[in-house]
Design an enzyme around this catalytic site. Structure first.
Site, mmCIF file in Angstrom:
data_model
loop_
_atom_site.group_PDB
_atom_site.id
_atom_site.type_symbol
_atom_site.label_atom_id
_atom_site.label_comp_id
_atom_site.label_asym_id
_atom_site.label_seq_id
_atom_site.Cartn_x
_atom_site.Cartn_y
_atom_site.Cartn_z
ATOM 1 C CE LYS A 59 22.205 55.534 59.345
ATOM 2 N NZ LYS A 59 20.729 55.435 59.364
ATOM 3 C CB SER A 78 17.872 59.905 56.477
ATOM 4 O OG SER A 78 16.749 60.285 57.248
ATOM 5 C CG ASP A 79 19.696 57.311 62.560
ATOM 6 O OD1 ASP A 79 19.987 56.164 62.168
ATOM 7 O OD2 ASP A 79 19.373 57.560 63.738
ATOM 8 C CD GLN A 80 11.628 57.721 62.207
ATOM 9 O OE1 GLN A 80 11.268 56.551 62.296
ATOM 10 N NE2 GLN A 80 10.974 58.610 61.463
ATOM 11 C CB ALA A 115 18.638 63.341 61.940
#
Length: 206
Positions: A59, A78-80, A115
């Site tokens: 991203k 960010s990623d979850q 993350a």
């Protein structure tokens, strides 16, 4: 490093998430939002933590590609990914799927990988970190789970419970070294990264 303490680098949030915008607002820093266009599907055989880290950086890099060569910016990606019994849990999208998630997870522990990537568009260097949060759900009856969902409608949240809202009543314990990670943007990790990048964190507050 920023050009000067009085003129910090552009700060860009590479996300469409309103939850991440609300969290970043807490730092009272000037920032922009640019939504990245990437494929967020996990790769075959990819571990949940690896998926979250890869997508967080992807991203940030996707947004950095659109920044003019003569400019520099710090881009936040960010990623979850939530996991239960070793399998990823997606956003439910509907009441029925959310209820099924909560029914499966009651009395059990769910692991969330939040993350984070801070990318310097000037040289392409990136700081990345996976902040892990373990959440234990209470063993509640269907009627209470259904009532919660109809009250808060958390259908855009992996795990179907908003810990920052009424969803906290569904939880028995939260184990994490960054309380904002579960909501979607680990601010303790982010402020550490910003300091490492030389961003004037407190002097830039508004």
């Amino acid at each position: 490093m920023p050009d000067s303490l009085d003129r910090p680098l552009r700060l860009i949030l590479a996300s469409s998430s309103r939850y991440r915008r609300e969290l970043l607002e807490r730092l009272r820093l000037p920032y922009e939002v640019i939504v990245p266009a990437i494929d967020e599907a996990p790769l075959a055989g990819e571990a949940p933590a690896a998926t979250a880290l890869r997508l967080a950086e992807a991203k940030a890099r996707a947004v950095a590609l659109g920044i003019d060569a003569g400019q520099r910016a710090l881009v936040i990606g960010s990623d979850q990914v939530a996991t239960f019994d070793g399998h990823p849990i997606g956003k439910p999208g509907t009441h029925e799927k959310a209820l099924a998630q909560l029914q499966a997870m009651r009395g059990r522990e769910v692991e969330f990988h939040s993350a984070l990537c801070l990318l310097d568009s000037g040289d392409g260097s990136a700081q990345v970190e996976d902040v892990v949060t373990r959440v234990r759900f209470r063993d509640l009856p269907d009627a209470e789970l259904d009532a919660y969902l109809r009250t808060e409608t958390p259908y855009d949240c992996a795990g179907s419970a908003k810990s920052e809202g009424l969803g906290i009543a569904l939880l028995d314990a939260i184990d994490s070294n960054d309380p904002t990670a579960l909501i979607g943007l680990p601010l303790i990790a982010l402020t550490r990264m910003l300091r490492s990048a030389g961003y004037p964190l407190l002097r830039g507050a508004r």
